[in-house]
Write a protein that holds these residues in place. Structure first.
Motif, PDB file in Angstrom:
ATOM      1  N   SER A 132     155.214 123.461 -26.696  1.00  0.00           N
ATOM      2  CA  SER A 132     156.034 122.965 -27.801  1.00  0.00           C
ATOM      3  C   SER A 132     156.586 121.590 -27.449  1.00  0.00           C
ATOM      4  N   ARG A 133     156.575 120.711 -28.432  1.00  0.00           N
ATOM      5  CA  ARG A 133     157.051 119.339 -28.215  1.00  0.00           C
ATOM      6  C   ARG A 133     157.655 118.807 -29.513  1.00  0.00           C
ATOM      7  N   LEU A 134     158.861 118.234 -29.422  1.00  0.00           N
ATOM      8  CA  LEU A 134     159.514 117.613 -30.581  1.00  0.00           C
ATOM      9  C   LEU A 134     159.043 116.164 -30.697  1.00  0.00           C
ATOM     10  N   LEU A 135     158.523 115.808 -31.873  1.00  0.00           N
ATOM     11  CA  LEU A 135     158.083 114.444 -32.154  1.00  0.00           C
ATOM     12  C   LEU A 135     159.032 113.868 -33.202  1.00  0.00           C
ATOM     13  N   PRO A 136     160.080 113.164 -32.783  1.00  0.00           N
ATOM     14  CA  PRO A 136     161.153 112.779 -33.723  1.00  0.00           C
ATOM     15  C   PRO A 136     160.693 111.913 -34.877  1.00  0.00           C
ATOM     16  N   SER A 137     159.717 111.020 -34.649  1.00  0.00           N
ATOM     17  CA  SER A 137     159.301 110.131 -35.734  1.00  0.00           C
ATOM     18  C   SER A 137     158.487 110.858 -36.800  1.00  0.00           C
ATOM     19  N   TRP A 142     138.374 120.983 -36.027  1.00  0.00           N
ATOM     20  CA  TRP A 142     138.242 119.605 -35.556  1.00  0.00           C
ATOM     21  C   TRP A 142     139.229 118.687 -36.258  1.00  0.00           C
ATOM     22  N   ASP A 143     139.706 119.061 -37.455  1.00  0.00           N
ATOM     23  CA  ASP A 143     140.719 118.248 -38.130  1.00  0.00           C
ATOM     24  C   ASP A 143     142.077 118.364 -37.440  1.00  0.00           C
ATOM     25  N   ARG A 144     142.227 119.353 -36.569  1.00  0.00           N
ATOM     26  CA  ARG A 144     143.495 119.584 -35.874  1.00  0.00           C
ATOM     27  C   ARG A 144     143.518 119.009 -34.466  1.00  0.00           C
ATOM     28  N   VAL A 145     142.369 118.508 -33.979  1.00  0.00           N
ATOM     29  CA  VAL A 145     142.302 117.946 -32.632  1.00  0.00           C
ATOM     30  C   VAL A 145     142.995 116.587 -32.626  1.00  0.00           C
ATOM     31  N   VAL A 146     143.997 116.419 -31.768  1.00  0.00           N
ATOM     32  CA  VAL A 146     144.778 115.176 -31.722  1.00  0.00           C
ATOM     33  C   VAL A 146     144.585 114.419 -30.413  1.00  0.00           C
ATOM     34  N   ALA A 147     144.037 115.046 -29.378  1.00  0.00           N
ATOM     35  CA  ALA A 147     143.857 114.359 -28.104  1.00  0.00           C
ATOM     36  C   ALA A 147     142.733 115.031 -27.325  1.00  0.00           C
ATOM     37  N   VAL A 148     141.953 114.229 -26.598  1.00  0.00           N
ATOM     38  CA  VAL A 148     140.874 114.724 -25.739  1.00  0.00           C
ATOM     39  C   VAL A 148     141.020 114.051 -24.381  1.00  0.00           C
ATOM     40  N   PHE A 149     141.147 114.851 -23.327  1.00  0.00           N
ATOM     41  CA  PHE A 149     141.193 114.340 -21.963  1.00  0.00           C
ATOM     42  C   PHE A 149     139.779 114.333 -21.401  1.00  0.00           C
ATOM     43  N   THR A 150     139.398 113.249 -20.722  1.00  0.00           N
ATOM     44  CA  THR A 150     138.038 113.109 -20.222  1.00  0.00           C
ATOM     45  C   THR A 150     138.068 112.583 -18.801  1.00  0.00           C
ATOM     46  N   THR A 151     136.975 112.836 -18.073  1.00  0.00           N
ATOM     47  CA  THR A 151     136.778 112.300 -16.722  1.00  0.00           C
ATOM     48  C   THR A 151     135.717 111.212 -16.708  1.00  0.00           C
ATOM     49  N   ARG A 179     142.582 110.634 -30.279  1.00  0.00           N
ATOM     50  CA  ARG A 179     143.113 109.870 -29.157  1.00  0.00           C
ATOM     51  C   ARG A 179     142.506 110.382 -27.860  1.00  0.00           C
ATOM     52  N   GLY A 180     142.018 109.473 -27.012  1.00  0.00           N
ATOM     53  CA  GLY A 180     141.416 109.843 -25.741  1.00  0.00           C
ATOM     54  C   GLY A 180     142.292 109.456 -24.561  1.00  0.00           C
ATOM     55  N   TYR A 181     142.211 110.233 -23.489  1.00  0.00           N
ATOM     56  CA  TYR A 181     143.004 109.958 -22.293  1.00  0.00           C
ATOM     57  C   TYR A 181     142.141 110.149 -21.052  1.00  0.00           C
ATOM     58  N   TYR A 182     142.253 109.186 -20.123  1.00  0.00           N
ATOM     59  CA  TYR A 182     141.650 109.311 -18.792  1.00  0.00           C
ATOM     60  C   TYR A 182     142.771 109.219 -17.770  1.00  0.00           C
ATOM     61  N   GLU A 234     155.340 111.069 -20.357  1.00  0.00           N
ATOM     62  CA  GLU A 234     155.988 110.543 -21.562  1.00  0.00           C
ATOM     63  C   GLU A 234     155.116 109.516 -22.266  1.00  0.00           C
ATOM     64  N   LYS A 235     154.362 108.724 -21.518  1.00  0.00           N
ATOM     65  CA  LYS A 235     153.460 107.756 -22.139  1.00  0.00           C
ATOM     66  C   LYS A 235     152.360 108.465 -22.916  1.00  0.00           C
ATOM     67  N   ILE A 236     151.863 109.566 -22.373  1.00  0.00           N
ATOM     68  CA  ILE A 236     150.831 110.333 -23.070  1.00  0.00           C
ATOM     69  C   ILE A 236     151.389 110.910 -24.363  1.00  0.00           C
ATOM     70  N   TRP A 237     152.580 111.499 -24.308  1.00  0.00           N
ATOM     71  CA  TRP A 237     153.182 112.066 -25.527  1.00  0.00           C
ATOM     72  C   TRP A 237     153.483 110.974 -26.547  1.00  0.00           C
ATOM     73  N   GLU A 238     153.898 109.814 -26.078  1.00  0.00           N
ATOM     74  CA  GLU A 238     154.177 108.712 -27.007  1.00  0.00           C
ATOM     75  C   GLU A 238     152.914 108.308 -27.757  1.00  0.00           C
ATOM     76  N   GLY A 239     151.782 108.236 -27.041  1.00  0.00           N
ATOM     77  CA  GLY A 239     150.525 107.912 -27.701  1.00  0.00           C
ATOM     78  C   GLY A 239     150.096 108.974 -28.694  1.00  0.00           C
ATOM     79  N   VAL A 240     150.284 110.250 -28.337  1.00  0.00           N
ATOM     80  CA  VAL A 240     149.940 111.337 -29.258  1.00  0.00           C
ATOM     81  C   VAL A 240     150.799 111.257 -30.516  1.00  0.00           C
ATOM     82  N   GLU A 241     152.093 110.988 -30.355  1.00  0.00           N
ATOM     83  CA  GLU A 241     152.991 110.916 -31.512  1.00  0.00           C
ATOM     84  C   GLU A 241     152.612 109.765 -32.444  1.00  0.00           C
TER      85      GLU A 241
END
Length: 423
Positions: free
Chosen positions: A304-309, A332-341, A363-366, A403-410
């Protein structure tokens, strides 16, 4: 006796704005040729010519009564430039001032420019940045302001003395009466809330309305608590028992469910974030290498995460998995982030198997170790992949990465319309 305000360029500019007779730029003390088709720019002009209430020319280098916070007087060119660009944002105002040349105009701070524009429009009579006129001139200026705002007040009042054949003389005496001018100096222009609350640009408060609508909707859909009924003495009941038809029984309101967003992890064994350590990392910013985890790990996590904006009071519940094997098409319409190597085999079975297409949609994250080079293949997938590094020893830096990852997701979810239409 000449009106002292006619020698003050700042007062003349305010009068010309209130009467919709703006001044003109010129290269000489004489007005420019009206037949000329070439406009005169503020950078090349040397004079500002007023046409109301009298024709008067002032050099643009003339110091005015407007002073900056450090008591430096501001020249007429800078004042006129600030008025012309009163609707510009701060970056636009600064860039246009620099375009005129180094030192061509004095840069006014936001508060200074706001005070100047409000005073020129008649929204206020006093300002800490504007020096007062001498006492007689201040009284005449107040009288002229009251006359312009009320539709020639002085003339209207003088005409009320026309009965008896001495109206013209009486009006002339009243217009120059020192006592009357002193009274006019205390008059203020009637303003409304739009004038008092006005800034450089109108502020959009539509997000406040959206939050209020969500709050009211939750209040309406929440089941009220049953009120305690005080015990009363029962009376004997005669006759058959009374039954209430089912159609008249109130039904509890249906609660509106919200779609849970999905985060996909890489199933690779080389990934720093796996199902074994992702939950404490995203919840508390605590990272521990997945190699230290022992025993089997869950196949699904809920965070669970609060996204104030997006929604100021209700947190989102994120579903975290490392495989889309059990996905339905609408998941797939609900996917908001994918972590990859950086391994492209991870995307087999994805709706978008091409990484470039995938990271245009989500949104992608490495996440790699500090000091290690980010793979070139990840950089080639575009700006949709954000790269972060965790340190091997200093664990207090993990919370910053989290926090940077959550900021990007928001930011990404807000741009995709999450928080609207029940999402």
């Amino acid at each position: 006796m000449a009106d002292p305000t006619h020698t003050d360029p700042l007062s003349l500019l305010r009068l010309s704005i209130s009467t919709s007779t703006p001044p003109t730029l010129s290269h000489s003390p004489q007005p420019a040729d009206p037949s000329s088709t070439t406009p005169i720019s503020l950078s090349s002009a040397t004079y500002l010519i007023f046409a109301h209430p009298i024709t008067r020319a002032f050099p643009l280098s003339t110091p005015t009564r407007f002073h900056k916070s450090d008591s430096t007087p501001v020249d007429l060119r800078s004042i006129y430039f600030a008025w012309q660009h009163r609707e510009d944002t701060i970056p636009d105002y600064i860039s246009k001032a620099q375009a005129l040349g180094d030192g061509a105009v004095t840069n006014l701070a936001f508060l200074e420019r706001l005070e100047l524009v409000t005073w020129l429009e008649g929204g206020q009579e006093d300002s800490e940045f504007i020096k007062a006129l001498p006492a007689p001139a201040a009284a005449v200026a107040a009288a002229n302001t009251a006359q312009s705002a009320s539709g020639q007040v002085v003339q209207g009042r003088s005409q009320s003395y026309t009965s008896g054949g001495s109206g013209a003389l009486a009006g002339k005496v009243r217009a120059t009466d020192p006592r009357l001018l002193e009274i006019y100096s205390y008059e203020r222009v009637v303003t409304n809330r739009n004038t008092l609350l006005r800034g450089i640009k109108p502020t959009d408060f539509s997000h406040v309305r959206k939050q209020a609508e969500d709050f009211i909707t939750r209040l309406r859909t929440t089941k009220p608590a049953t009120a305690a009924v005080p015990a009363t003495k029962s009376l004997p009941h005669r006759g058959p028992p009374t039954t209430i038809p089912a159609s008249l029984t109130p039904k509890p309101p249906k609660s509106r469910s919200r779609i849970d967003p999905i985060i996909l992890l890489s199933p690779s064994a080389s990934s720093l974030l796996t199902m074994a350590n992702i939950k404490p990392f995203l919840e508390s910013g605590v990272f521990s290498p997945s190699t230290t985890a022992s025993g089997p790990h869950p196949q699904i996590h809920h965070v669970s995460r609060l996204l104030p904006s997006i929604h100021a009071t209700t947190p989102f519940r994120f579903i975290i998995v490392d495989s889309p094997e059990k996905f339905k098409p609408d998941y797939w319409d609900r996917v908001v982030a994918v972590f990859t190597t950086g391994q492209s085999w991870q995307f087999r079975g994805y709706k978008w198997s091409n990484p470039v297409d995938l990271f245009r949609e989500v949104r992608g994250y490495y996440v790699g170790w500090e000091g290690e080079k980010t793979p070139d293949v990840v950089k080639g997938w575009g700006a949709g992949v954000r790269c972060y590094n965790v340190e091997r020893a200093r664990r207090f830096r993990d919370r910053e990465v989290c926090e940077k990852i959550w900021e990007g997701v928001e930011v990404w979810m807000r741009g995709k319309g999450w928080g609207q239409n029940g999402r």
